[in-house]
Design a protein around this motif. Structure first.
Motif, PDB file in Angstrom:
ATOM      1  N   ASP A 465       0.824  -1.206   0.000  1.00 18.55           N
ATOM      2  CA  ASP A 465       0.000   0.000   0.000  1.00 18.55           C
ATOM      3  C   ASP A 465       0.861   1.260   0.000  1.00 18.55           C
ATOM      4  O   ASP A 465       0.427   2.330   0.416  1.00 18.55           O
ATOM      5  CB  ASP A 465      -0.952   0.000   1.209  1.00 18.55           C
ATOM      6  N   PHE A 466       2.075   1.130  -0.443  1.00 17.37           N
ATOM      7  CA  PHE A 466       2.945   2.292  -0.629  1.00 17.37           C
ATOM      8  C   PHE A 466       3.778   2.022  -1.865  1.00 17.37           C
ATOM      9  O   PHE A 466       3.906   0.875  -2.317  1.00 17.37           O
ATOM     10  CB  PHE A 466       3.841   2.528   0.597  1.00 17.37           C
ATOM     11  N   LYS A 499       7.504 -13.053  -0.128  1.00 16.54           N
ATOM     12  CA  LYS A 499       7.008 -12.615   1.175  1.00 16.54           C
ATOM     13  C   LYS A 499       8.123 -11.944   1.973  1.00 16.54           C
ATOM     14  O   LYS A 499       7.886 -10.960   2.687  1.00 16.54           O
ATOM     15  CB  LYS A 499       6.452 -13.815   1.942  1.00 16.54           C
ATOM     16  N   THR A 500       9.333 -12.469   1.848  1.00 13.06           N
ATOM     17  CA  THR A 500      10.475 -11.832   2.505  1.00 13.06           C
ATOM     18  C   THR A 500      10.746 -10.476   1.892  1.00 13.06           C
ATOM     19  O   THR A 500      10.997  -9.491   2.611  1.00 13.06           O
ATOM     20  CB  THR A 500      11.727 -12.717   2.370  1.00 13.06           C
ATOM     21  N   THR A 501      10.696 -10.378   0.572  1.00 11.86           N
ATOM     22  CA  THR A 501      10.951  -9.104  -0.106  1.00 11.86           C
ATOM     23  C   THR A 501       9.961  -8.050   0.339  1.00 11.86           C
ATOM     24  O   THR A 501      10.338  -6.903   0.642  1.00 11.86           O
ATOM     25  CB  THR A 501      10.867  -9.295  -1.632  1.00 11.86           C
ATOM     26  N   ARG A 502       8.690  -8.426   0.402  1.00 12.71           N
ATOM     27  CA  ARG A 502       7.668  -7.461   0.840  1.00 12.71           C
ATOM     28  C   ARG A 502       7.880  -7.066   2.296  1.00 12.71           C
ATOM     29  O   ARG A 502       7.704  -5.901   2.667  1.00 12.71           O
ATOM     30  CB  ARG A 502       6.272  -8.063   0.643  1.00 12.71           C
ATOM     31  N   ALA A 503       8.287  -8.044   3.126  1.00  6.38           N
ATOM     32  CA  ALA A 503       8.515  -7.736   4.539  1.00  6.38           C
ATOM     33  C   ALA A 503       9.657  -6.735   4.697  1.00  6.38           C
ATOM     34  O   ALA A 503       9.567  -5.784   5.483  1.00  6.38           O
ATOM     35  CB  ALA A 503       8.821  -9.019   5.311  1.00  6.38           C
ATOM     36  N   VAL A 504      10.729  -6.946   3.969  1.00  6.86           N
ATOM     37  CA  VAL A 504      11.863  -6.021   4.060  1.00  6.86           C
ATOM     38  C   VAL A 504      11.449  -4.639   3.577  1.00  6.86           C
ATOM     39  O   VAL A 504      11.775  -3.619   4.214  1.00  6.86           O
ATOM     40  CB  VAL A 504      13.057  -6.549   3.237  1.00  6.86           C
ATOM     41  N   ALA A 505      10.725  -4.585   2.460  1.00  5.94           N
ATOM     42  CA  ALA A 505      10.290  -3.294   1.926  1.00  5.94           C
ATOM     43  C   ALA A 505       9.411  -2.548   2.932  1.00  5.94           C
ATOM     44  O   ALA A 505       9.575  -1.346   3.155  1.00  5.94           O
ATOM     45  CB  ALA A 505       9.535  -3.503   0.610  1.00  5.94           C
ATOM     46  N   GLU A 506       8.487  -3.252   3.579  1.00  6.68           N
ATOM     47  CA  GLU A 506       7.595  -2.618   4.552  1.00  6.68           C
ATOM     48  C   GLU A 506       8.368  -2.128   5.774  1.00  6.68           C
ATOM     49  O   GLU A 506       8.110  -1.036   6.298  1.00  6.68           O
ATOM     50  CB  GLU A 506       6.498  -3.591   4.981  1.00  6.68           C
ATOM     51  N   LEU A 507       9.295  -2.930   6.234  1.00  7.23           N
ATOM     52  CA  LEU A 507      10.065  -2.544   7.415  1.00  7.23           C
ATOM     53  C   LEU A 507      10.935  -1.327   7.131  1.00  7.23           C
ATOM     54  O   LEU A 507      11.035  -0.413   7.966  1.00  7.23           O
ATOM     55  CB  LEU A 507      10.926  -3.719   7.882  1.00  7.23           C
ATOM     56  N   GLY A 741       0.949  -1.182  15.589  1.00  4.42           N
ATOM     57  CA  GLY A 741      -0.001  -0.284  14.949  1.00  4.42           C
ATOM     58  C   GLY A 741       0.634   0.864  14.207  1.00  4.42           C
ATOM     59  O   GLY A 741       0.126   1.982  14.205  1.00  4.42           O
ATOM     60  N   SER A 742       1.797   0.605  13.588  1.00  6.47           N
ATOM     61  CA  SER A 742       2.458   1.669  12.844  1.00  6.47           C
ATOM     62  C   SER A 742       1.530   2.196  11.760  1.00  6.47           C
ATOM     63  O   SER A 742       0.950   1.441  10.989  1.00  6.47           O
ATOM     64  CB  SER A 742       3.742   1.138  12.200  1.00  6.47           C
ATOM     65  N   PRO A 743       1.355   3.503  11.673  1.00  5.59           N
ATOM     66  CA  PRO A 743       0.431   4.070  10.690  1.00  5.59           C
ATOM     67  C   PRO A 743       0.852   3.829   9.252  1.00  5.59           C
ATOM     68  O   PRO A 743       0.033   3.943   8.345  1.00  5.59           O
ATOM     69  CB  PRO A 743       0.452   5.564  11.030  1.00  5.59           C
ATOM     70  N   SER A 744       2.110   3.493   9.061  1.00 10.76           N
ATOM     71  CA  SER A 744       2.572   3.292   7.686  1.00 10.76           C
ATOM     72  C   SER A 744       2.278   1.897   7.173  1.00 10.76           C
ATOM     73  O   SER A 744       2.516   1.603   6.022  1.00 10.76           O
ATOM     74  CB  SER A 744       4.082   3.555   7.590  1.00 10.76           C
ATOM     75  N   LEU A 745       1.768   1.036   8.046  1.00  8.55           N
ATOM     76  CA  LEU A 745       1.500  -0.338   7.650  1.00  8.55           C
ATOM     77  C   LEU A 745       0.009  -0.612   7.676  1.00  8.55           C
ATOM     78  O   LEU A 745      -0.733  -0.054   8.464  1.00  8.55           O
ATOM     79  CB  LEU A 745       2.218  -1.311   8.592  1.00  8.55           C
ATOM     80  N   SER A 746      -0.402  -1.527   6.831  1.00  5.37           N
ATOM     81  CA  SER A 746      -1.809  -1.903   6.823  1.00  5.37           C
ATOM     82  C   SER A 746      -2.123  -2.801   7.990  1.00  5.37           C
ATOM     83  O   SER A 746      -1.244  -3.425   8.566  1.00  5.37           O
ATOM     84  CB  SER A 746      -2.131  -2.633   5.512  1.00  5.37           C
TER      85      SER A 746
END
Length: 746
Positions: A465-466, A499-507, A741-746
């Motif tokens: 979502d970013f 799934k790892t790639t998305r996790a790293v990108a979100e973090l 509850g980070s606002p940057s994450l869904s």
């Protein structure tokens, strides 16, 4: 009187004859070994930073830093090593005692410090050699489970018995010297008041008082001769067996350590050396200018460098490499020790042929000509033609995990030699496992091992979502961001790795780290091709990426693939690209420590009590020495219990994917990933006594694929809960951070 005199004369003659024979044969063999090593090709980069090399040599030899990776055996060997060197002075004393039982070395002979040191070292050497002999005895009869399997047992036992005999002679001579010293006149330079047990702290009590002086003198002469004969027997056997690494390594280990690949002292892991021609790295832009007979890789034993031949000569047959090898431990034919021994035996057997003038080779014995004609790689059991030195199944069983190199106490570079053989087989003979055809084709035509469309490299980012910035589209170049996020082929195409790639990108997004990706401009680093021996394809991909990285102004890179990390960080400098490359666990761990990411405990108890074990990827751990960051991340997760596997860190057991094995079937023995998965599950079960959830964590997409497949097979067999998962460390962290509850994450 006459009998004693005759005994002394016989002892003297025997000792001197043995000395002449031993020194002559030893000298001849030493010269022969040097001549064999000089048959190897030249090599560059082995004389740089001499001060560092001397420091490391002293650290590894005198300090036994690599031997002490096995603490008890290493300590015992250190005492034997010290005794072997220090007690040389007692050998000199023995020569003097042949003619004068009261002989002592000038200046230091009756110095109390020297005498104490000699006795302490002798006793310590005795204890050390008895321990080493007990270890060999305990491992007898264990077949492949013994690290000595395949070693020449008689040679090892002979060396141990020689050391034992010499040490016992030293102690017995010291006891005789004490009684003789106190039975008559005091030697010149010795205070009469000090001719007591003070000079013989540990041996004075071994013999009773009252033995006649003449008997003591004769016993010293005879025992000195025995000590000399034992020592010279060792020289004679060495002189007749130039491939007796268990003994010759005492001399060859010094140059082998000094000339190791890394002047810093690191083992020969990380990058593979470039392909060499005439002692220089091959420039692939000039490949057309090479003579058509120029071998690319190693096709004959003389194609190895002189350092390679020195490696083979230095093998002690201790089997540490064999005990750690994932191929050997899963009943495959590859033993790093037996591989090196086979090359050593062949090199020394073929040497007379190579050293003979070309015009006279046809007249050499048929057996020697047959040895020279043996293919270096070929079936070792054949009725059609000559048997090969190295069986192809041995060559292609290697996962390039580096466990052999990490454990070798004399710094043999096993992986480099295996890869040089693969290079020739692939590039000159086109002889390699058929499964690799698909790998090579995918890399050449699509830029990835799975032959997926290059235009699909950003599919992983569709669910986010970013926006993920792409170089050339959203940012002009990487000067506008902190990091290039190198996604890698697995991270872009494999569903589990996505799934790892998305996790790293979100973090990274949540922590406010600015980054960009190359998108469709990224292509495979070339690691699978290089480890499979296809240097041409590696160079093609590396040069393409080098141009892209240079145009994008890349300086700092983060990646979630241990193989990409190793290639970008350690091998791309060979094509002119120097980058600061970090693994995602390193960066994420730093972000947690800095408070930019905050793991939060679960509130609903859904994953409370989760027990996690971590599998060290070989190319993250052994090859790049990153051990702590992933563990610190896991231990920072609230509600998580960390459990360490028995084989971990430097001794971690491979998942089976490296060395391009990811794309080859395991047709021999048991599956490496099954072995490692079983260890992980056993560790989790032992650490969790309350029936919580379990996870096997890792930091490499290749490892995740292999362990996931292993887990699926175990779950299909029953007994393993479906809730047990294989996850990347980034996924575990994201799960915990999201609970905040980070606002940057869904």
């Amino acid at each position: 009187m006459e009998a004693a005199y005759a005994m002394r004369i016989a002892a003297i003659v025997l000792a001197l004859v043995a000395t002449a024979l031993g020194v002559a044969l030893f000298t001849r063999a030493a010269v022969g070994i040097v001549r064999v090593i000089r048959l190897g090709r030249p090599i560059v980069g082995r004389r740089d930073q001499p001060a560092e090399r001397w420091r490391n040599l002293l650290s590894e030899t005198l300090g036994h830093t690599r031997m002490l990776q096995w603490t008890a055996v290493g300590a015992a060997h250190w005492f034997v090593f010290v005794a072997f060197g220090a007690l040389f002075f007692t050998l000199l004393t023995a020569y003097g005692q042949l003619f004068n039982p009261r002989f002592a070395l000038p200046v230091i002979g009756h110095w109390i410090v020297y005498e104490w040191a000699a006795e302490i070292i002798a006793w310590a050497g005795l204890i050390g050699i008895l321990l080493l002999m007990a270890v060999r005895w305990r491992l007898r009869g264990q077949g492949r489970a013994s690290r000595f399997y395949g070693s020449r047992t008689w040679q090892g036992v002979f060396v141990e018995l020689v050391i034992l005999g010499i040490v016992l002679c030293v102690l017995a001579l010291r006891a005789l010297e004490f009684r003789l010293l106190n039975s008559g006149g005091v030697p010149s330079g010795v205070d009469a008041a000090e001719t007591t047990a003070a000079h013989f702290p540990l041996t004075w009590f071994l013999l009773p008082a009252g033995i006649p002086e003449q008997t003591l003198g004769t016993a010293i002469v005879v025992l000195s001769a025995v000590k000399i004969v034992i020592s010279m027997a060792w020289f004679v056997v060495l002189g007749l067996n130039t491939t007796m690494g268990v003994a010759w390594h005492r001399f060859t280990v010094w140059p082998n350590v000094w000339f190791k690949r890394e002047a810093s002292g690191k083992p020969a892991l990380g990058e593979l050396p470039p392909m060499m021609v005439d002692g220089k790295p091959l420039d692939f832009t000039e490949i057309e200018d090479l003579d058509e007979d120029t071998p690319l890789g190693v096709s004959k034993v003389e194609d190895f460098t002189w350092k390679g031949l020195l490696d083979f000569t230095s093998c002690t047959e201790c089997g540490r490499c064999q005990s750690q090898c994932p191929a050997w431990n899963t009943e495959k034919p590859l033993s790093p020790k037996l591989f090196i021994m086979a090359l050593r035996d062949h090199a020394y057997a073929k040497a007379p042929y190579l050293q003979a003038a070309e015009e006279s080779r046809a007249s050499l014995p048929e057996a020697l000509q047959a040895e020279a004609a043996r293919p270096l790689v070929g079936p070792i059991s054949t009725t059609d033609g000559l048997a090969g030195v190295i069986d192809p199944d041995v060559l292609w069983s290697c996962t390039s995990c580096g466990a052999c190199v990490q454990q070798c106490p004399v710094d043999i570079e096993h992986v480099d030699h295996i890869m040089d053989l693969r290079r020739y087989q692939v590039q000159m003979e086109s002889d390699f496992p058929s499964e690799l055809n698909g790998l090579f084709k995918g890399l050449e035509t699509k830029g990835n091992p799975w032959s997926q469309s290059p235009r699909g490299r950003m599919e992983w980012a569709k669910d986010l979502d970013f926006d993920v910035p792409v170089v050339g589209e959203d940012v002009e170049d990487l000067a506008e961001v902190e990091y290039l996020f190198w996604v890698g082929c697995a991270g872009a195409y494999d569903d589990r790795a996505k799934k790892t790639t998305r996790a790293v990108a979100e973090l990274l997004h949540s922590a406010g780290v600015t980054y960009a990706v190359l998108g469709n401009g990224e292509t495979c680093t070339g690691d699978p091709a290089r480890r499979a021996g296809n240097e041409f394809v590696f160079q093609q991909l590396a040069l393409e990426n080098a141009e892209t990285l240079t145009e994008a102004k890349a300086t700092k890179v983060v990646t979630a693939c241990a193989h990409c990390l190793n290639t970008l960080k350690n091998e791309y400098p060979q094509v002119g690209v120097n980058l600061e490359v970090v693994h995602h666990t390193q960066l994420l761990n730093r972000l947690v420590r800095d408070g930019r990411l905050t793991p939060v405990a679960p509130v609903d108890g859904s994953v409370a009590g989760r027990t996690v074990t971590f599998h060290d990827p070989c190319f993250l751990g052994r090859h790049n020495e990153v051990y702590d960051p992933p563990r610190e991340l896991i231990e920072a997760l609230p509600g998580t219990t960390y459990a360490e596997m028995p084989r971990s860190r430097e001794r971690s057991f491979c998942c089976g994917a490296g060395g391009a094995r990811m794309w080859m079937e395991e047709k021999i023995g048991t599956r490496i990933n099954g072995n490692r998965t079983e260890e992980a599950l056993t560790t989790l079960a032992a650490a969790d006594g309350q029936g919580g959830t379990h996870a096997i964590a890792t930091g490499c997409p290749f490892c995740r694929v292999m362990l996931s497949d292993g887990l699926t097979a175990k779950q299909a067999d029953g007994g393993v809960p479906e809730t047990t998962e294989v996850l990347d460390v980034a996924q575990l962290l994201l799960e915990s951070v999201r609970r905040g509850g980070s606002p940057s994450l869904s």
